[in-house]
Structures are given as structure tokens and as C-alpha cells.
Write a protein that holds these residues in place. Structure first.
Motif, PDB file in Angstrom:
ATOM      1  N   GLY A 255       6.217  -0.644   6.341  1.00  0.00           N
ATOM      2  CA  GLY A 255       5.020  -1.229   6.747  1.00  0.00           C
ATOM      3  C   GLY A 255       4.074  -1.486   5.367  1.00  0.00           C
ATOM      4  O   GLY A 255       4.516  -0.236   3.613  1.00  0.00           O
ATOM      5  N   ALA A 256       2.770  -1.357   5.644  1.00  0.00           N
ATOM      6  CA  ALA A 256       2.158  -1.713   4.197  1.00  0.00           C
ATOM      7  C   ALA A 256       0.362  -1.487   4.015  1.00  0.00           C
ATOM      8  O   ALA A 256       0.383  -2.078   5.225  1.00  0.00           O
ATOM      9  CB  ALA A 256       2.281  -2.677   2.815  1.00  0.00           C
ATOM     10  N   LYS A 257      -0.023  -1.679   2.963  1.00  0.00           N
ATOM     11  CA  LYS A 257      -1.595  -1.660   2.849  1.00  0.00           C
ATOM     12  C   LYS A 257      -1.659  -1.700   1.241  1.00  0.00           C
ATOM     13  O   LYS A 257      -2.234  -1.353   0.891  1.00  0.00           O
ATOM     14  CB  LYS A 257      -2.199  -0.360   3.148  1.00  0.00           C
ATOM     15  N   ASN A 258      -1.946  -2.858   1.045  1.00  0.00           N
ATOM     16  CA  ASN A 258      -1.549  -4.080   0.049  1.00  0.00           C
ATOM     17  C   ASN A 258      -3.779  -4.108  -0.637  1.00  0.00           C
ATOM     18  O   ASN A 258      -4.124  -5.187   0.115  1.00  0.00           O
ATOM     19  CB  ASN A 258      -1.380  -4.925  -0.443  1.00  0.00           C
ATOM     20  N   HIS A 259      -3.117  -3.548  -1.866  1.00  0.00           N
ATOM     21  CA  HIS A 259      -5.046  -3.211  -2.146  1.00  0.00           C
ATOM     22  C   HIS A 259      -4.775  -4.072  -3.624  1.00  0.00           C
ATOM     23  O   HIS A 259      -4.742  -4.189  -3.675  1.00  0.00           O
ATOM     24  CB  HIS A 259      -5.711  -1.519  -2.734  1.00  0.00           C
ATOM     25  N   MET A 260      -6.171  -4.963  -3.497  1.00  0.00           N
ATOM     26  CA  MET A 260      -6.771  -5.400  -4.979  1.00  0.00           C
ATOM     27  C   MET A 260      -7.844  -4.775  -5.378  1.00  0.00           C
ATOM     28  O   MET A 260      -8.653  -4.545  -4.751  1.00  0.00           O
ATOM     29  CB  MET A 260      -7.094  -7.059  -4.019  1.00  0.00           C
ATOM     30  N   ARG A 410      -3.843   7.567  -3.510  1.00  0.00           N
ATOM     31  CA  ARG A 410      -4.021   8.714  -2.065  1.00  0.00           C
ATOM     32  C   ARG A 410      -3.472   7.548  -0.385  1.00  0.00           C
ATOM     33  O   ARG A 410      -2.884   8.487   0.396  1.00  0.00           O
ATOM     34  CB  ARG A 410      -5.246   8.929  -2.240  1.00  0.00           C
ATOM     35  N   ASN A 411      -3.277   7.113  -0.367  1.00  0.00           N
ATOM     36  CA  ASN A 411      -3.116   5.993   0.447  1.00  0.00           C
ATOM     37  C   ASN A 411      -1.294   6.096   0.590  1.00  0.00           C
ATOM     38  O   ASN A 411      -0.268   5.434  -0.438  1.00  0.00           O
ATOM     39  CB  ASN A 411      -3.283   4.714   0.266  1.00  0.00           C
ATOM     40  N   PRO A 412      -0.414   6.763   1.365  1.00  0.00           N
ATOM     41  CA  PRO A 412       0.438   6.449   1.739  1.00  0.00           C
ATOM     42  C   PRO A 412       2.011   5.335   1.459  1.00  0.00           C
ATOM     43  O   PRO A 412       2.312   5.840   1.308  1.00  0.00           O
ATOM     44  CB  PRO A 412       0.810   7.133   3.468  1.00  0.00           C
ATOM     45  N   TYR A 413       0.796   4.266   1.799  1.00  0.00           N
ATOM     46  CA  TYR A 413       2.310   3.100   1.556  1.00  0.00           C
ATOM     47  C   TYR A 413       2.047   2.792   0.624  1.00  0.00           C
ATOM     48  O   TYR A 413       1.062   3.155  -1.026  1.00  0.00           O
ATOM     49  CB  TYR A 413       1.268   1.972   2.172  1.00  0.00           C
ATOM     50  N   GLY A 414       2.684   2.114  -0.564  1.00  0.00           N
ATOM     51  CA  GLY A 414       2.735   1.869  -2.283  1.00  0.00           C
ATOM     52  C   GLY A 414       3.526   0.609  -1.555  1.00  0.00           C
ATOM     53  O   GLY A 414       4.673   0.489  -3.309  1.00  0.00           O
ATOM     54  N   ASN A 415       3.613  -0.195  -1.291  1.00  0.00           N
ATOM     55  CA  ASN A 415       4.520  -1.772  -1.183  1.00  0.00           C
ATOM     56  C   ASN A 415       4.290  -2.876  -2.009  1.00  0.00           C
ATOM     57  O   ASN A 415       4.656  -3.253  -3.520  1.00  0.00           O
ATOM     58  CB  ASN A 415       4.507  -2.132  -0.035  1.00  0.00           C
TER      59      ASN A 415
END
Ligand code: NAD
Length: 502
Positions: A255-260, A410-415
């Protein structure tokens, strides 16, 4: 279960035959725009899964001997057929995912691009040579296929993700067992029919359907050498641990949590249009969707324009050209997204737009969620911590680029992640310091084309070698080094007891 009886059944593809399963366990395949059941998919029996693996093992013995240019030519024919059937495949994708027509065509197209890369397999499988590693001795490497590989794929890209896997594995000389998502099995079967039509020999590709039980059969099969998985984070962790635990090579995309990140000097018109598209496109059901926007300093003034931009788009049926995106995949997916929206409100975030009560004319039973925008979000809130996988964008504010990068790291995801800025220095700092595997600079969804690899990091990927590109070839092959000497001159007689080669 009786209701399922009259539905057309999705076949398995085993040993070169599209066959009906003998199982008594079936699941419905549902059109998410109407909630109408359109087919039933079998949960393959243990014998059927075992037969697929055995047949793939037998096919490997002859397929590995097929000359590389011939394997490449199969991919050329397949690419041609996929292009010819592009519209038809897209319609099939729309029927089982609800994706709009353009998005469904994009799903197929991104897969076709991988097949094109697989047609280039000869140059990707070149080994290395060093002449004269010792007098009259050369060392060279051979890149050889492994055997039977398997793939387990998610619902959100029914064509692209299977095509990330089996064309590269098969072009490299392996055979492949695919277990597509039980929510979208129709596209996978059509991909296999076209592969056979392109000239794929019997047994090179096999398809078994099912869920966890069938995945476990693949994970525990001694003859399966590699596991390629794409899906949610908890399942990815399970697949990685179980697969590697039984000695297999595993790549598990999660999964992912992508930041802009939006800097104050960004072109705000571009920011708004790209944010809206990348947050709600495909109903937010993309692993590279932007689900978090981080506004740096005075960039927060973009919020009213963003609210306006998001409120101008709406979901709709796949043939509605004005609709920006389709439904969520299932009633359960919708219920989960609505629960997270509720939690966001309860935890104190400001719900600028709430898409929970969305309706689409003529489709009362579709799994619709309208565009949803939160501001004032804190990193402790569940709408920030969890992958929502819906058309929901959460907005955080920070004072500096450094703070934005620290938040992302710090966010666990890195997609994936992106920065919108007019400053080369800011973009350079971002690309250098951010701990995410795919970075966009003024590009919202930076998915690399197949001559690169799909390089998610940290909680978004478990394994070492990524999908497609050169890394996929390394994943699906083994390197053998040969050190050779030919005796055409006098050499010292008698046994040599040293570790020197002379
Ligand atoms: P999912 O994890 O529910 O299912 C994926 C596959 O795993 C399916 O084939 C399913 O049958 C199987 N499966 C489900 N539960 C299992 C279990 N307990 N044990 C073994 N196998 C199991 O994922 P999904 O809902 O189909 O897809 C959405 C998810 O996929 C999202 O989290 C999304 O971010 C992720 N995804 C990631 C990428 C990436 O490249 N990182 C790409 C696309 C989708």
C-alpha cells in the motif's frame, strides 16, 4: 450460493485449456457501478492448483530451450494483438472495476508498454565477460531462467499489473502461474486468450482463481521459485514472510500514502489541476494516487482554489464522458472509506468537502463516493496514518521544506511523492533527502516507464528487486559464471594444489 448458478462461470487456464473448475466454491464478480453480478469465479481446488504448477513445470523444460529471439517474437505478436484489442480489453476492465473508458484504456496501455520491453529481452539478458582472468582463462556469465514463477495481483489494475509480471518472466524463459484478484478475473482470462492467440505454447502461462487459500497453495508449492505480489500492506508482509520462509524469491508491492509538497513559488493553477486528478482519478484507487498534500508556508492560500477544483468533479458510469472517475470496487470498500471519513471528522479535521452522500443518476446501487477534502489534518489522525484508497485528499500545513521532508520520511510508506515548485534548489533538496522510491518534480504521479523499474520503498515494498525493467530480469533469472580454459598448449603436468588458476 444458488443465485450464482445461472451466472456465466470464469474458466481456469490450466495446461493450455480454458476449463471449468470442479470446485463447489464460487464467488460473484460484480459490476461496481450497478452492483449487478455479471459472472461467478471459482475458488480453485487443491488438485487444480497442483495441476497448474505441474504443467508449468513440464512446459518450462521445453520453453527454456526456445531461442531468445523466438521468445521475443512472441512478445511482439502479443503486443500487436493487445493493441488490436485495446478497446475491447478496456470495456472488460470497465465492466468489472467501473473505471471510466479513458482510464481503462490507460490501464491496458501501461501493460502494453511492459510487453514492448519484454520484446527486448535479448539485450536485457546479456551476461558479462572478462577475458584472461588468468593466462588463457576467460570468465563469462550466463543469465538463465529459474523455472516456475507465480504472480498474485490486486483489483485496481486488472491488465497492467498482470502484464508487469508474466511477459517479463516468460520472455526470460520461465513459465508462470497467475492468481488474479477474485474481484476482477475476467480481464486476466482475456489476456491469457490473447497470449495463446499470439502463439504462446501450451503451459507457459496458467491461471488459477481464488483467494487466500489458493495463494497459500502457491506459497507452499516446492516447485514455485518466485512470487510476485501486488496488493495491500498486511497481505504483502504475509506473502513476503511466508514466501521467503519457504525459500522462494519474493517481491511484494504494498500500500501507499503518497504526499505532494506544494512550495509557495509553485504554479498554483497547475497544482490544483494535478492535485484534483491525482487524488480522485480512478476514485483514488491507485497505489500512486496523491492522498496527502503538504502546503509549505504561504502555499496554504491555495486551499480555496483546491476546494473549488475538487467540488467541480464528480463520479459516474464508465460511458459518461463528463464523469471524472468511477465507483469504488465494492460495498465493503465504500463502507471502509466512509468510516474513515467519519473518523476524520470525529478526530477534529475540517471536512471541506464531504463525498459520503454521493449519488449518481440512474445508478442507485453503485458504490459511489464523491470527492472529499480535509484540511487541518494532524499526523496522529487515522485519515493521515491509514491508506484510505478512495477519492479523499488530506491537507497538512508546515513551515518549511525541511519540515515537509521530515514528515514524509516519518510516514511508514514510501511508494511515490512529488514536489511542485519553481525552484531548482528546492527540487534538488527534495529529491536528495526524501526517503521515497519514486519522486516527481512538478509531476504528480511519477510512475516510471518500463525501461526503468517500479521502485517503491520502505513499507510500500518488501523485497530487493522491483517490477519490470532490468530489475525484473534479475528477479526472474539466475546468474551463472563460467570460467573456461581450452588446452591447446603445454601446461605444467601433475596436480595443482594451490588456489591459483595457473
Ligand atoms: P489485497 O491485498 O486485498 O489483494 C491482493 C491479492 O492478494 C488478491 O489476489 C487477493 O486474492 C490476495 N489476498 C487477499 N487477502 C489475502 C490473504 N489474507 N492471504 C493471501 N492472499 C490474499 O489488495 P486489493 O484490495 O486487491 O488491492 C488494493 C491494494 O493494492 C492497495 O493497498 C494498493 O495500494 C495496493 N497496490 C499497490 C501497488 C504497488 O505497486 N505498490 C499497486 C497496485 C495496488
Amino acid at each position: 450460493m444458488n443465485k450464482l448458478k445461472s451466472l456465466p462461470s470464469v474458466p481456469l487456464y490450466i495446461d493450455g485449456v480454458f476449463r471449468s473448475s470442479s470446485t463447489s466454491h464460487w464467488l460473484p464478480v460484480t459490476d461496481p457501478a450497478t452492483n449487478v453480478e455479471i459472472a461467478k469465479v471459482p475458488l480453485a481446488t487443491e488438485q487444480e492448483v497442483a495441476l497448474a504448477i505441474t504443467s508449468a513445470g513440464e512446459a518450462f523444460q521445453s520453453w527454456r530451450e526456445v531461442p531468445v529471439p523466438e521468445r521475443a517474437r512472441l512478445m511482439l505478436s502479443y503486443q500487436h494483438l493487445l493493441k488490436q484489442h485495446h478497446d475491447e480489453l478496456a470495456q472488460l476492465i470497465s465492466s468489472e472495476t467501473g473505471k471510466n473508458a479513458a482510464d481503462a484504456k490507460g490501464d491496458v496501455w501501461r501493460g502494453i508498454e511492459v510487453v514492448e520491453q519484454a520484446a527486448n529481452i535479448a539485450s536485457l539478458m546479456m551476461g558479462e565477460t572478462v577475458e584472461n582472468v588468468a593466462p588463457d582463462i576467460d570468465t563469462y556469465s550466463l543469465i538463465q531462467p529459474l523455472g516456475v514463477c507465480c504472480g498474485i495481483t490486486p483489483f485496481n489494475f486488472p491488465a497492467m499489473i498482470p502484464l508487469w509480471m508474466f511477459p517479463m518472466a516468460i520472455a526470460a524463459g520461465n513459465t508462470f502461474v497467475l492468481k488474479p484478484s477474485e474481484q476482477v478475473p475476467l480481464t486476466a482470462i482475456r489476456l491469457a486468450e490473447l497470449f495463446e492467440l499470439a502463439g504462446a505454447p501450451k503451459g507457459v502461462l496458467q491461471i488459477v482463481h481464488g483467494g487466500k487459500e489458493q495463494v497459500d497453495m502457491l506459497l507452499s508449492a516446492p516447485d514455485i521459485r518466485t512470487v510476485s505480489f501486488v496488493g495491500s500492506a498486511p497481505v504483502a508482509r504475509y506473502i513476503y514472510q511466508t514466501g521467503t520462509g519457504s525459500g522462494k524469491r519474493v517481491q511484494a508491492f504494498a500500500g501507499a500514502k503518497n504526499h505532494m509538497v506544494v512550495m509557495p513559488d509553485a504554479n498554483m493553477e497547475q497544482v490544483v489541476s494535478h492535485l484534483v486528478g491525482s487524488a480522485v482519478g480512478a476514485a483514488g484507487q491507485r497505489c500512486m494516487a496523491i492522498s496527502v498534500v503538504v502546503l509549505v508556508g504561504s502555499a496554504k492560500t491555495v486551499l480555496p482554489a483546491l476546494r473549488a477544483g475538487m467540488s467541480h468533479v464528480r463520479p459516474g458510469a464508465s460511458d459518461d464522458e463528463q464523469a471524472a472517475y468511477g465507483p469504488l470496487i465494492s460495498a465493503a470498500a465504500k463502507a471502509r472509506v466512509l468510516a474513515l471519513i467519519k473518523e476524520g471528522i470525529a478526530q477534529g479535521a475540517i471536512c471541506e468537502i464531504d463525498g459520503s452522500h454521493c449519488a449518481v443518476d440512474g445508478y442507485p446501487d453503485g458504490h459511489w463516493v464523491g470527492p472529499t477534502l480535509f484540511s487541518g489534518v494532524e499526523p496522529s489522525m487515522s485519515i493521515y496514518r491509514e491508506e484510505i484508497f478512495g477519492p479523499v485528499l488530506v491537507c497538512l500545513e508546515v513551515d518549511s521544506l525541511t519540515e515537509a521532508i521530515e514528515l514524509i520520511n516519518r510516514n511508514p510508506y514510501g511508494n511515490g511523492t512529488s514536489i511542485f515548485t519553481g525552484s531548482g534548489a528546492a527540487a534538488r533538496q527534495f529529491q536528495h533527502q526524501v526517503q521515497v522510491g519514486q519522486v516527481g518534480v512538478n509531476v504528480p504521479i511519477p510512475v516510471p516507464l518500463p525501461f526503468f523499474s517500479f521502485t517503491g520503498w520502505r513499507g510500500s515494498f518488501y523485497g530487493d528487486l522491483h517490477a519490470y525493467g532490468k530489475q525484473a530480469v534479475r528477479f526472474y533469472t539466475e546468474t551463472k559464471t563460467v570460467t573456461a580454459r581450452w588446452f591447446d598448449q603445454d601446461i605444467p603436468s601433475g596436480p595443482n594444489m594451490t588456489i591459483h588458476l595457473r
